[in-house]
Design a protein around this motif. Structure first.
Motif, mmCIF file in Angstrom:
data_model
loop_
_atom_site.group_PDB
_atom_site.id
_atom_site.type_symbol
_atom_site.label_atom_id
_atom_site.label_comp_id
_atom_site.label_asym_id
_atom_site.label_seq_id
_atom_site.Cartn_x
_atom_site.Cartn_y
_atom_site.Cartn_z
ATOM 1 N N PHE A 1 94.807 76.525 14.120
ATOM 2 C CA PHE A 1 94.661 77.412 15.267
ATOM 3 C C PHE A 1 95.595 76.967 16.382
ATOM 4 O O PHE A 1 95.931 75.788 16.488
ATOM 5 N N TYR A 2 95.974 77.904 17.218
ATOM 6 C CA TYR A 2 96.622 77.533 18.468
ATOM 7 C C TYR A 2 95.578 76.813 19.302
ATOM 8 O O TYR A 2 94.430 77.239 19.380
ATOM 9 N N TYR A 3 95.974 75.738 19.921
ATOM 10 C CA TYR A 3 95.043 75.001 20.762
ATOM 11 C C TYR A 3 95.833 74.220 21.794
ATOM 12 O O TYR A 3 96.755 73.477 21.449
ATOM 13 N N VAL A 4 95.490 74.411 23.052
ATOM 14 C CA VAL A 4 96.082 73.624 24.119
ATOM 15 C C VAL A 4 95.251 72.349 24.220
ATOM 16 O O VAL A 4 94.061 72.396 24.540
ATOM 17 N N ASP A 5 95.872 71.241 23.919
ATOM 18 C CA ASP A 5 95.181 69.952 23.863
ATOM 19 C C ASP A 5 94.723 69.526 25.259
ATOM 20 O O ASP A 5 95.536 69.192 26.112
ATOM 21 N N LYS A 6 93.423 69.529 25.451
ATOM 22 C CA LYS A 6 92.854 69.115 26.732
ATOM 23 C C LYS A 6 92.211 67.737 26.633
ATOM 24 O O LYS A 6 91.533 67.298 27.565
ATOM 25 N N THR A 7 92.404 67.062 25.511
ATOM 26 C CA THR A 7 91.742 65.770 25.321
ATOM 27 C C THR A 7 92.236 64.715 26.306
ATOM 28 O O THR A 7 91.528 63.741 26.545
ATOM 29 N N ARG A 8 93.406 64.915 26.873
ATOM 30 C CA ARG A 8 93.898 63.925 27.839
ATOM 31 C C ARG A 8 93.028 63.859 29.091
ATOM 32 O O ARG A 8 93.065 62.894 29.839
ATOM 33 N N PHE A 9 92.202 64.883 29.308
ATOM 34 C CA PHE A 9 91.327 64.906 30.475
ATOM 35 C C PHE A 9 90.048 64.099 30.273
ATOM 36 O O PHE A 9 89.302 63.875 31.227
ATOM 37 N N ILE A 10 89.786 63.661 29.068
ATOM 38 C CA ILE A 10 88.584 62.873 28.819
ATOM 39 C C ILE A 10 88.595 61.602 29.663
ATOM 40 O O ILE A 10 87.590 61.252 30.285
ATOM 41 N N GLY A 11 89.706 60.923 29.703
ATOM 42 C CA GLY A 11 89.809 59.715 30.526
ATOM 43 C C GLY A 11 89.582 59.999 31.997
ATOM 44 O O GLY A 11 89.013 59.176 32.721
ATOM 45 N N GLU A 12 90.008 61.176 32.435
ATOM 46 C CA GLU A 12 89.821 61.551 33.835
ATOM 47 C C GLU A 12 88.355 61.792 34.164
ATOM 48 O O GLU A 12 87.895 61.422 35.244
ATOM 49 N N ILE A 13 87.628 62.422 33.246
ATOM 50 C CA ILE A 13 86.217 62.676 33.565
ATOM 51 C C ILE A 13 85.396 61.386 33.543
ATOM 52 O O ILE A 13 84.374 61.307 34.204
ATOM 53 N N GLU A 14 85.876 60.385 32.839
ATOM 54 C CA GLU A 14 85.170 59.098 32.844
ATOM 55 C C GLU A 14 85.287 58.402 34.194
ATOM 56 O O GLU A 14 84.511 57.501 34.495
ATOM 57 N N LYS A 15 86.231 58.821 35.001
ATOM 58 C CA LYS A 15 86.390 58.269 36.352
ATOM 59 C C LYS A 15 85.514 58.999 37.360
ATOM 60 O O LYS A 15 85.384 58.556 38.499
ATOM 61 N N CYS A 16 84.924 60.104 36.957
ATOM 62 C CA CYS A 16 84.099 60.929 37.848
ATOM 63 C C CYS A 16 82.684 60.375 37.935
ATOM 64 O O CYS A 16 82.289 59.541 37.131
ATOM 65 N N PRO A 17 81.902 60.893 38.885
ATOM 66 C CA PRO A 17 80.488 60.498 38.939
ATOM 67 C C PRO A 17 79.784 60.834 37.629
ATOM 68 O O PRO A 17 80.275 61.615 36.819
ATOM 69 N N ASN A 18 78.606 60.270 37.435
ATOM 70 C CA ASN A 18 77.880 60.421 36.172
ATOM 71 C C ASN A 18 77.434 61.837 35.866
ATOM 72 O O ASN A 18 77.128 62.140 34.720
ATOM 73 N N PHE A 19 77.336 62.701 36.864
ATOM 74 C CA PHE A 19 76.845 64.046 36.633
ATOM 75 C C PHE A 19 77.960 65.045 36.905
ATOM 76 O O PHE A 19 78.423 65.168 38.036
ATOM 77 N N LEU A 20 78.364 65.752 35.870
ATOM 78 C CA LEU A 20 79.420 66.753 36.000
ATOM 79 C C LEU A 20 78.823 68.136 35.904
ATOM 80 O O LEU A 20 77.950 68.398 35.077
ATOM 81 N N PHE A 21 79.337 69.014 36.696
ATOM 82 C CA PHE A 21 78.903 70.402 36.709
ATOM 83 C C PHE A 21 80.168 71.232 36.568
ATOM 84 O O PHE A 21 80.992 71.270 37.480
ATOM 85 N N LEU A 22 80.356 71.822 35.405
ATOM 86 C CA LEU A 22 81.582 72.567 35.135
ATOM 87 C C LEU A 22 81.344 74.061 35.259
ATOM 88 O O LEU A 22 80.515 74.616 34.532
ATOM 89 N N ILE A 23 82.049 74.683 36.174
ATOM 90 C CA ILE A 23 81.953 76.132 36.293
ATOM 91 C C ILE A 23 83.352 76.717 36.127
ATOM 92 O O ILE A 23 84.317 76.245 36.719
ATOM 93 N N ARG A 24 83.440 77.682 35.293
ATOM 94 C CA ARG A 24 84.672 78.411 35.008
ATOM 95 C C ARG A 24 84.288 79.832 34.641
ATOM 96 O O ARG A 24 83.141 80.097 34.270
ATOM 97 N N PRO A 25 85.235 80.751 34.672
ATOM 98 C CA PRO A 25 84.911 82.138 34.273
ATOM 99 C C PRO A 25 84.492 82.211 32.803
ATOM 100 O O PRO A 25 84.748 81.301 32.014
ATOM 101 N N ARG A 26 83.852 83.314 32.460
ATOM 102 C CA ARG A 26 83.474 83.554 31.062
ATOM 103 C C ARG A 26 84.708 83.500 30.179
ATOM 104 O O ARG A 26 85.801 83.844 30.592
#
Length: 179
Positions: free
Chosen positions: A21-46
């Motif tokens: 499948f076509y896929y834009v690799d977003k796995t590089r952001f995993i390291g970034e979210i580990e730097k965030c607070p323990n509770f993440l709230f992700l909101i994006r359009p449908r």
């Protein structure tokens, strides 16, 4: 050369990672979210890929998927740049799109969905939570007490839990807009 497919509507990272499948690799952001607070709230359009992102996080952090890491993530950025938290959590996942929002069955549907999720969790990790864990779990009458019991047992066993809630607002939006 075969044409890659567009993964419209696919929210299962395991399926996507194993197919062409076509896929834009977003796995590089995993390291970034580990730097965030323990509770993440992700909101994006449908249709923005939130469920696929959560599926990826579930597989990445799940200690039960450690032996599948290369198969799932080897061709992506995170495959060659894993973080220290890789495969180090028990995963407890809910998808509230599965809860029927009709007021007369909402509570029962919520209890049934959470029971299924808790049973999946117990089948996967119950053996790690000590002797008597499953018997103690069976004594808990509702979702609230089961969640509290699971959290306590995981804490006592020194096992961190990664809680994932997909479609967190699904049934509440329906209830608020209709009733």
């Amino acid at each position: 050369m075969a044409t890659k497919r567009i993964p419209y509507g696919i929210s299962d990272f395991r399926l996507l990672s194993g197919e062409d499948f076509y896929y834009v690799d977003k796995t590089r952001f995993i390291g970034e979210i580990e730097k965030c607070p323990n509770f993440l709230f992700l909101i994006r359009p449908r249709r923005f890929g939130k469920s696929l992102w959560l599926s990826m996080l579930e597989l990445y952090y799940d200690m039960a998927m450690k032996d599948k890491f290369e198969e799932l993530f080897g061709r992506f950025y995170i495959g060659s740049h894993p973080t220290p938290e890789r495969n180090s959590y028990l995963i407890l996942k809910f998808n509230f799109a599965m809860v029927n929002p009709e007021p007369e069955v909402l509570e029962q549907s919520f209890e049934e969905h959470t029971s299924i999720c808790f049973e999946r969790f117990n089948a996967k990790y119950g053996h790690l939570l000590g002797e008597g864990y499953l018997e103690g779990y069976a004594q808990k009458p509702n979702a609230e007490s089961r969640l509290e019991y699971i959290a306590l047992c995981c804490e006592q066993a020194g096992l961190p839990v990664y809680l994932i809630i997909d479609e967190y607002d699904n049934f509440t939006n329906v209830v608020l807009s209709r009733y």
